[in-house]
Design an enzyme around this catalytic site. Structure first.
Site, mmCIF file in Angstrom:
data_model
loop_
_atom_site.group_PDB
_atom_site.id
_atom_site.type_symbol
_atom_site.label_atom_id
_atom_site.label_comp_id
_atom_site.label_asym_id
_atom_site.label_seq_id
_atom_site.Cartn_x
_atom_site.Cartn_y
_atom_site.Cartn_z
ATOM 1 N N HIS A 190 -17.225 -28.315 45.149
ATOM 2 C CA HIS A 190 -16.217 -28.019 46.175
ATOM 3 C C HIS A 190 -15.247 -29.200 46.336
ATOM 4 O O HIS A 190 -14.030 -29.025 46.249
ATOM 5 C CB HIS A 190 -16.947 -27.711 47.495
ATOM 6 C CG HIS A 190 -16.052 -27.417 48.653
ATOM 7 N ND1 HIS A 190 -15.858 -26.151 49.141
ATOM 8 C CD2 HIS A 190 -15.281 -28.232 49.423
ATOM 9 C CE1 HIS A 190 -15.009 -26.204 50.159
ATOM 10 N NE2 HIS A 190 -14.647 -27.457 50.363
ATOM 11 N N GLU A 191 -15.792 -30.395 46.515
ATOM 12 C CA GLU A 191 -14.933 -31.576 46.721
ATOM 13 C C GLU A 191 -14.115 -31.883 45.476
ATOM 14 O O GLU A 191 -12.938 -32.237 45.556
ATOM 15 C CB GLU A 191 -15.767 -32.793 47.121
ATOM 16 C CG GLU A 191 -16.434 -32.686 48.490
ATOM 17 C CD GLU A 191 -15.465 -32.344 49.609
ATOM 18 O OE1 GLU A 191 -14.293 -32.785 49.571
ATOM 19 O OE2 GLU A 191 -15.874 -31.618 50.532
HETATM 20 ZN ZN ZN Z 1 -13.313 -28.370 51.662
#
Ligand code: ZN
Length: 259
Positions: free
Chosen positions: A80-81
């Site tokens: 995600h990051e």
């Molecule tokens: Zn996020």
């Protein structure tokens, strides 16, 4: 800064770039926090690592290293990051990525991508706002590509992206369909039933168009984020693996990865 002893690696120019929008009192607090960290680490002088940790503390909250996260969640956070960072780095005019971390911080952040503007900004162009939305959606887009499923982790990203899209349409006249008009977003009390919808001084038809335009912006920027990440899936994989290994990677390591 005069009141503390700072190390030779402390670059005030870089520090200034990391703290846009901070006022004098914020900076005093930052220096204080960095000095306390140096004392805790038994250092004779305050070095850049304490300043940089102090900035993160102020921006994102305290590190919660002992918060238990299961391996699957950790993996989700890493992709995600990395998704945020990769989309941001692929678009012109977005703020440089300074750090990506999957160490939980503050009350609810599981990870974060720290983008540092190179200067204080007072005006934003439409393309910059769209790029910002695409970067915010990059986290969820990465989850969808890698896991074929999405999580609740994008909650605050969606809220920020939607806020930007709303402002673009209602306040900045950036929708071709609605034109150069200001459509007041304020809620107004209804004293009499004038047949107008609660919430704005525009018609039901306009309200519907606003909703459609917001969805249109979000969905086309999400598609753009997906396209970018699909075309750079190998970097996404490498970056996420590196994050899982090291917990955080800095601007230089990210640049090396992109190269
Ligand atoms: Zn996020």
């Amino acid at each position: 800064m005069k009141k503390i002893k700072s190390g030779p690696d402390v670059d005030l120019e870089i520090l200034a770039n990391m703290t846009p929008g901070m006022v004098g009192a914020d900076l005093a607090n930052l220096v204080n926090e960095a000095a306390l960290l140096a004392v805790r680490r038994n250092k004779k002088e305050v070095s850049m690592s304490e300043f940089s940790e102090a900035v993160e503390r102020i921006v994102a909250g305290l590190e919660k290293k002992n918060r238990l996260i299961n391996p699957m969640e950790r993996k989700t956070v890493a992709y995600h990051e990395m998704g945020h960072a990769l989309v941001a780095l692929s678009l012109p005019g977005t703020d440089p990525v300074h750090k990506i971390s999957i160490i939980p911080r503050g009350i609810s952040a599981l990870g974060y991508t720290m983008q540092v503007p190179t200067e204080d900004r007072f005006l934003m162009r439409k393309t910059e706002l769209l790029n910002k939305i695409a970067s915010l959606l990059g986290g969820r887009a990465a989850e969808e590509i890698i896991f074929g499923d999405i999580s609740t982790g994008a909650h605050s990203d969606l809220s920020r992206a939607t806020d930007i899209a709303k402002s673009m349409i209602r306040e900045y006249g950036m929708s071709a369909k609605l034109g150069q008009v200001y459509l007041s977003p304020e809620k107004r009390p209804q004293f009499m039933d004038l047949g107008m919808r609660e919430g704005g001084d525009y018609s039901e038809a306009t309200a519907e168009m606003i909703d459609q335009e917001i969805r249109e912006i979000i969905s086309s920027e999400y598609t753009r984020a997906l396209d970018i990440l699909k075309s750079k899936k190998d970097i996404l994989e490498k970056g996420a693996q590196l994050l899982l290994e090291k917990e955080k990677i800095d601007g230089e390591e990210i640049k090396a990865l992109m190269a």
